[in-house]
Design a protein around this motif. Structure first.
Motif, mmCIF file in Angstrom:
data_model
loop_
_atom_site.group_PDB
_atom_site.id
_atom_site.type_symbol
_atom_site.label_atom_id
_atom_site.label_comp_id
_atom_site.label_asym_id
_atom_site.label_seq_id
_atom_site.Cartn_x
_atom_site.Cartn_y
_atom_site.Cartn_z
ATOM 1 N N GLY A 68 0.671 -1.179 0.034
ATOM 2 C CA GLY A 68 -0.006 0.055 -0.100
ATOM 3 C C GLY A 68 0.898 1.229 -0.051
ATOM 4 O O GLY A 68 0.278 2.212 -0.185
ATOM 5 N N SER A 118 -3.941 10.960 1.055
ATOM 6 C CA SER A 118 -4.159 9.513 1.879
ATOM 7 C C SER A 118 -3.580 8.394 1.224
ATOM 8 O O SER A 118 -3.672 8.228 -0.150
ATOM 9 C CB SER A 118 -5.592 9.433 2.103
ATOM 10 O OG SER A 118 -6.103 10.427 2.677
ATOM 11 N N ARG A 176 -3.450 4.088 2.497
ATOM 12 C CA ARG A 176 -3.822 2.790 3.390
ATOM 13 C C ARG A 176 -2.837 1.756 3.174
ATOM 14 O O ARG A 176 -2.628 1.222 2.235
ATOM 15 C CB ARG A 176 -5.212 2.328 3.151
ATOM 16 C CG ARG A 176 -5.502 1.471 4.186
ATOM 17 C CD ARG A 176 -7.059 0.882 4.163
ATOM 18 N NE ARG A 176 -7.257 -0.165 3.410
ATOM 19 C CZ ARG A 176 -8.179 -0.898 3.529
ATOM 20 N NH1 ARG A 176 -9.182 -0.912 4.597
ATOM 21 N NH2 ARG A 176 -8.343 -2.266 2.562
ATOM 22 N N SER A 217 -1.405 -1.938 4.364
ATOM 23 C CA SER A 217 -1.922 -3.054 4.859
ATOM 24 C C SER A 217 -0.798 -4.144 5.289
ATOM 25 O O SER A 217 0.331 -4.079 4.596
ATOM 26 C CB SER A 217 -2.929 -3.922 3.809
ATOM 27 O OG SER A 217 -3.911 -3.047 3.356
ATOM 28 N N ARG A 221 -4.672 11.959 12.375
ATOM 29 C CA ARG A 221 -4.439 11.795 11.145
ATOM 30 C C ARG A 221 -4.319 10.433 10.667
ATOM 31 O O ARG A 221 -4.684 9.947 9.364
ATOM 32 C CB ARG A 221 -3.071 12.591 10.366
ATOM 33 C CG ARG A 221 -3.087 13.929 10.665
ATOM 34 C CD ARG A 221 -1.833 15.044 10.513
ATOM 35 N NE ARG A 221 -0.697 14.169 10.480
ATOM 36 C CZ ARG A 221 0.151 13.576 9.904
ATOM 37 N NH1 ARG A 221 0.122 13.569 8.854
ATOM 38 N NH2 ARG A 221 1.436 13.128 10.332
ATOM 39 N N PHE A 222 -3.734 9.609 11.290
ATOM 40 C CA PHE A 222 -3.575 8.065 11.154
ATOM 41 C C PHE A 222 -4.699 7.253 11.936
ATOM 42 O O PHE A 222 -4.722 7.571 13.002
ATOM 43 C CB PHE A 222 -2.086 7.681 11.532
ATOM 44 C CG PHE A 222 -0.975 8.183 10.477
ATOM 45 C CD1 PHE A 222 -1.621 9.055 9.589
ATOM 46 C CD2 PHE A 222 0.143 7.632 10.665
ATOM 47 C CE1 PHE A 222 -0.487 9.681 8.847
ATOM 48 C CE2 PHE A 222 1.178 8.177 9.673
ATOM 49 C CZ PHE A 222 0.850 9.097 8.775
ATOM 50 N N THR A 223 -5.069 6.276 11.377
ATOM 51 C CA THR A 223 -5.910 5.381 12.376
ATOM 52 C C THR A 223 -5.612 3.921 11.803
ATOM 53 O O THR A 223 -5.334 3.497 10.796
ATOM 54 C CB THR A 223 -7.280 5.483 11.759
ATOM 55 O OG1 THR A 223 -7.716 6.681 12.131
ATOM 56 C CG2 THR A 223 -8.375 4.440 12.557
ATOM 57 N N SER A 280 -6.270 -0.177 12.425
ATOM 58 C CA SER A 280 -7.425 -1.217 12.755
ATOM 59 C C SER A 280 -6.874 -2.533 12.400
ATOM 60 O O SER A 280 -5.615 -2.676 11.774
ATOM 61 C CB SER A 280 -8.512 -0.624 11.806
ATOM 62 O OG SER A 280 -8.170 -0.935 10.352
ATOM 63 N N TYR A 306 -4.394 -2.772 9.161
ATOM 64 C CA TYR A 306 -4.255 -1.594 8.457
ATOM 65 C C TYR A 306 -3.733 -0.400 9.059
ATOM 66 O O TYR A 306 -3.744 -0.197 10.385
ATOM 67 C CB TYR A 306 -5.671 -1.307 7.908
ATOM 68 C CG TYR A 306 -6.310 -2.552 7.131
ATOM 69 C CD1 TYR A 306 -7.212 -3.345 7.824
ATOM 70 C CD2 TYR A 306 -6.210 -2.723 5.875
ATOM 71 C CE1 TYR A 306 -7.701 -4.559 7.483
ATOM 72 C CE2 TYR A 306 -6.581 -4.083 5.370
ATOM 73 C CZ TYR A 306 -7.506 -4.723 6.006
ATOM 74 O OH TYR A 306 -8.020 -5.808 5.235
ATOM 75 N N GLN A 366 -4.631 3.619 8.175
ATOM 76 C CA GLN A 366 -5.141 4.684 7.121
ATOM 77 C C GLN A 366 -4.328 5.719 7.613
ATOM 78 O O GLN A 366 -4.497 6.341 8.739
ATOM 79 C CB GLN A 366 -6.525 4.612 7.220
ATOM 80 C CG GLN A 366 -7.399 5.742 6.650
ATOM 81 C CD GLN A 366 -7.192 5.662 5.167
ATOM 82 O OE1 GLN A 366 -7.525 4.391 4.866
ATOM 83 N NE2 GLN A 366 -6.943 6.471 4.375
ATOM 84 N N MET A 367 -3.727 6.417 6.395
ATOM 85 C CA MET A 367 -3.193 7.762 6.782
ATOM 86 C C MET A 367 -3.519 9.046 5.671
ATOM 87 O O MET A 367 -3.568 8.917 4.836
ATOM 88 C CB MET A 367 -1.726 7.599 6.224
ATOM 89 C CG MET A 367 -0.947 6.349 6.833
ATOM 90 S SD MET A 367 0.915 6.197 6.601
ATOM 91 C CE MET A 367 0.716 5.909 4.805
ATOM 92 N N ASN A 368 -4.178 9.849 6.580
ATOM 93 C CA ASN A 368 -4.808 11.026 6.031
ATOM 94 C C ASN A 368 -4.094 12.341 6.340
ATOM 95 O O ASN A 368 -3.009 12.307 7.036
ATOM 96 C CB ASN A 368 -6.282 11.083 6.395
ATOM 97 C CG ASN A 368 -7.016 9.844 6.303
ATOM 98 O OD1 ASN A 368 -6.896 9.274 5.206
ATOM 99 N ND2 ASN A 368 -7.946 9.690 7.023
#
Length: 127
Positions: free
Chosen positions: A8, A17, A19, A21, A67-69, A71, A80, A82-84
């Motif tokens: 990713g 953004s 994401r 994995s 900014r990042f999540t 999961s 994962y 998720q980077m925004n």
């Protein structure tokens, strides 16, 4: 033995953004705490985010909070990131890591707590 494969990464403009994995092998994925670390050229590897084996604890580095999540999907043996709102200073090689039954914030944020590491995926954020 756990094998981790990240994917990713890529090149993105600032504000964009991505994401990441991390797919894990093995049948005991749900018993592992999972972490993301990153290393920029000339710098030491640093903690980014982690998730406890139960999923109930998710510490983040101050630099990425909000900014990042992180999961996890235990049915897919995948974690994962998720980077925004990406910034040029997020540019680094991102590594996924796994540690058995990691649950506390101290353990999850400490590099030496982890037993297994992926090969890394490059994230480049252009200004």
């Amino acid at each position: 033995q756990v094998q981790l494969v990240e994917s990713g990464g890529g090149l993105v403009q600032a504000g964009g953004s991505l994401r990441l994995s991390c797919a894990a092998s093995g049948r005991t994925f749900s018993s592992y705490g999972m972490g993301w670390f990153r290393q920029a050229p000339g710098k030491e590897r640093e903690f980014v985010a982690a998730i406890s084996w139960s999923g109930g604890r998710t510490p983040y580095a101050d630099s990425v909070k909000g900014r990042f999540t992180i999961s996890r999907d235990n049915t897919k043996n995948t974690v994962y990131l998720q980077m925004n709102s990406l910034k040029p200073e997020d540019t680094a090689v991102y590594y996924c890591a796994a540690g058995a039954r990691l649950a506390t914030t101290v353990a999850l944020t400490t590099h030496s707590s982890y037993d297994y590491w992926g090969q890394g995926t490059q994230v480049t954020v252009s200004s």
